[in-house]
Design a protein around this motif. Structure first.
Motif, short mmCIF file in Angstrom:
data_model
loop_
_atom_site.label_atom_id
_atom_site.label_comp_id
_atom_site.label_asym_id
_atom_site.label_seq_id
_atom_site.Cartn_x
_atom_site.Cartn_y
_atom_site.Cartn_z
N ASP A 98 -7.62 -1.83 12.68
CA ASP A 98 -7.89 -1.69 11.25
C ASP A 98 -7.24 -2.75 10.36
N SER A 99 -6.34 -3.55 10.88
CA SER A 99 -5.67 -4.50 9.97
C SER A 99 -6.04 -5.93 10.33
N PRO A 100 -6.19 -6.78 9.29
CA PRO A 100 -6.56 -8.18 9.54
C PRO A 100 -5.58 -8.91 10.45
N ILE A 101 -4.29 -8.66 10.26
CA ILE A 101 -3.30 -9.24 11.18
C ILE A 101 -3.06 -8.19 12.26
N LYS A 102 -3.50 -8.51 13.46
CA LYS A 102 -3.73 -7.46 14.47
C LYS A 102 -2.48 -7.09 15.25
N ARG A 103 -1.51 -6.54 14.50
CA ARG A 103 -0.31 -6.02 15.16
C ARG A 103 0.37 -5.04 14.22
N VAL A 104 1.32 -4.27 14.79
CA VAL A 104 2.18 -3.42 13.98
C VAL A 104 3.23 -4.33 13.34
N GLY A 105 3.68 -3.98 12.12
CA GLY A 105 4.71 -4.78 11.46
C GLY A 105 6.08 -4.55 12.08
N SER A 106 6.98 -5.49 11.84
CA SER A 106 8.35 -5.34 12.35
C SER A 106 9.28 -5.07 11.16
N THR A 107 10.46 -4.56 11.49
CA THR A 107 11.45 -4.33 10.42
C THR A 107 11.82 -5.66 9.78
N GLU A 108 11.76 -6.73 10.55
CA GLU A 108 12.06 -8.06 9.99
C GLU A 108 11.02 -8.47 8.95
N ASP A 109 9.74 -8.14 9.20
CA ASP A 109 8.69 -8.47 8.22
C ASP A 109 9.04 -7.86 6.87
N VAL A 110 9.49 -6.59 6.89
CA VAL A 110 9.82 -5.91 5.64
C VAL A 110 11.09 -6.50 5.02
N ALA A 111 12.09 -6.71 5.86
CA ALA A 111 13.37 -7.22 5.35
C ALA A 111 13.18 -8.59 4.68
N ASN A 112 12.30 -9.43 5.25
CA ASN A 112 12.07 -10.76 4.64
C ASN A 112 11.54 -10.62 3.21
N ALA A 113 10.65 -9.65 2.99
CA ALA A 113 10.10 -9.43 1.64
C ALA A 113 11.18 -8.88 0.71
N VAL A 114 12.00 -7.98 1.23
CA VAL A 114 13.07 -7.40 0.41
C VAL A 114 14.06 -8.48 0.00
N LEU A 115 14.41 -9.36 0.93
CA LEU A 115 15.38 -10.40 0.59
C LEU A 115 14.83 -11.37 -0.46
N PHE A 116 13.52 -11.59 -0.44
CA PHE A 116 12.92 -12.43 -1.49
C PHE A 116 13.16 -11.79 -2.88
N PHE A 117 12.86 -10.49 -3.00
CA PHE A 117 13.06 -9.82 -4.29
C PHE A 117 14.55 -9.70 -4.65
N ALA A 118 15.39 -9.62 -3.65
CA ALA A 118 16.83 -9.47 -3.90
C ALA A 118 17.49 -10.79 -4.28
N SER A 119 16.79 -11.89 -4.06
CA SER A 119 17.40 -13.22 -4.24
C SER A 119 17.00 -13.83 -5.58
N ASP A 120 17.58 -14.99 -5.87
CA ASP A 120 17.25 -15.68 -7.11
C ASP A 120 15.88 -16.36 -7.05
N ALA A 121 15.30 -16.47 -5.87
CA ALA A 121 13.98 -17.09 -5.74
C ALA A 121 12.91 -16.30 -6.50
N SER A 122 13.21 -15.03 -6.81
CA SER A 122 12.21 -14.18 -7.49
C SER A 122 12.63 -13.84 -8.92
N SER A 123 13.45 -14.70 -9.55
CA SER A 123 14.07 -14.30 -10.82
C SER A 123 13.05 -14.13 -11.97
N TYR A 124 11.82 -14.64 -11.82
CA TYR A 124 10.81 -14.48 -12.89
C TYR A 124 9.72 -13.49 -12.46
N ILE A 125 10.04 -12.65 -11.51
CA ILE A 125 9.07 -11.65 -11.02
C ILE A 125 9.70 -10.28 -11.19
N THR A 126 9.05 -9.39 -11.93
CA THR A 126 9.57 -8.03 -12.04
C THR A 126 8.43 -7.03 -12.23
#
Ligand SMILES: NC(=O)c1ccc[n+]([C@@H]2O[C@H](COP(=O)([O-])OP(=O)(O)OC[C@H]3O[C@@H](n4cnc5c(N)ncnc54)[C@H](O)[C@@H]3O)[C@@H](O)[C@H]2O)c1
Length: 247
Positions: free
Chosen positions: A207-235
């Protein structure tokens, strides 16, 4: 080392996605407070990270209990001087069709996923406002789109997105961003131990375009983006970590 000299609280950090978020933040220099209702697991996780030389601390608590949340936040502020990042990750499921769902199943999921995120945001925001800096990252779920058998969980995670958007508007002027990550199916111990693990994996691949189950690392990478200064103009935003699956 995006989090050098920063202090972060990760709720539900003893296992699964929260543990991986903590690991990645530690590896990038943060001091991390791991809080979890499972005291033994929380302490074991922290001991493991400390053995690797990381600056990490275990403050067990139930996110749905106001007094326990206040204690974690106040102890963090007292011992480490500030709170830069809050990751509201603790969550549970209690699945049942609506006709079978008990009031207790509804209350428990709403209390942990939604009220817990509210309580931690409320008590950390006081300190973030005073220091005029903060990053709040809420872990929602693709289930906010509605999953059969998950009326409680889908409602709680929709609520988490509402909370995210309201707080983003309230807190932006203090340089505090509030964003959400919505994971799809992620491989955790709970999933690996599920009796229908292989079937669930096959369906995800279908059912998903990327044909695998996600990993905890996939999620953590996104969380670290929002937690960092790289996302300072996104809210007030939502990042889907679903392998492209939105239905
Ligand atoms: N695994 C997935 O496929 C998936 C998908 C979408 C969203 N999520 C969300 O990601 C987050 C983490 O899920 P996970 O899969 O890593 O789960 P998990 O069960 O592996 O870990 C959750 C942690 O939260 C803790 N916890 C439970 N109730 C708590 C409470 N009242 N107070 C404090 N801690 C509590 C647990 O003890 C556990 O350590 C949750 O919010 C979940 O809804 C997970």
């Amino acid at each position: 080392m995006r989090f050098q000299d920063q202090v972060a609280i990760v709720t539900g950090g003893a296992d699964g996605i929260g543990k991986e978020i903590a690991r990645k933040m530690l590896a990038e220099g943060a001091t991390v407070i791991i809080t979890d209702i499972n005291k033994a697991a929380c302490e074991e996780t922290v001991r493991g990270f400390q053995a690797e030389g990381f600056n990490v601390h275990s403050f067990p608590a139930d996110v749905s209990q106001k007094n326990e949340v206040i204690e974690v936040v106040e102890k963090t502020k007292e011992q480490f001087g500030k709170i830069d990042v809050l990751v509201n990750n603790a969550g549970v499921v209690r699945d049942a069709r609506i006709t079978e769902m008990e009031e207790e199943d509804w209350d428990l999921v709403i209390d942990i996923c939604l009220k817990g995120s509210f309580l931690f945001a409320k008590y950390t925001a006081e300190h973030m406002i005073a220091q005029e800096y903060g990053r709040i990252v809420n872990i929602a779920s693709r289930a906010y789109l509605g999953n059969p058998g998950q009326a409680n969980y889908s409602s709680a995670k929709s609520g988490v997105l509402g909370l995210t958007k309201a707080l983003a508007k309230e807190l932006g002027k203090y340089r505090i961003t509030v964003n959400a990550v919505a994971p799809g199916l992620i491989e955790t111990n709970a999933l690996r131990n599920h009796p229908k693990y292989e079937k669930i994996k096959e369906l995800q691949k279908r059912d998903s375009p990327i044909k695998r189950v996600g990993s905890t690392e996939d999620v953590a990478n996104a969380v670290l983006f929002f937690a960092s200064d790289a996302s300072s103009y996104i809210t007030g935003d939502i990042l889907h970590v679903t392998g492209g699956r939105f239905g």
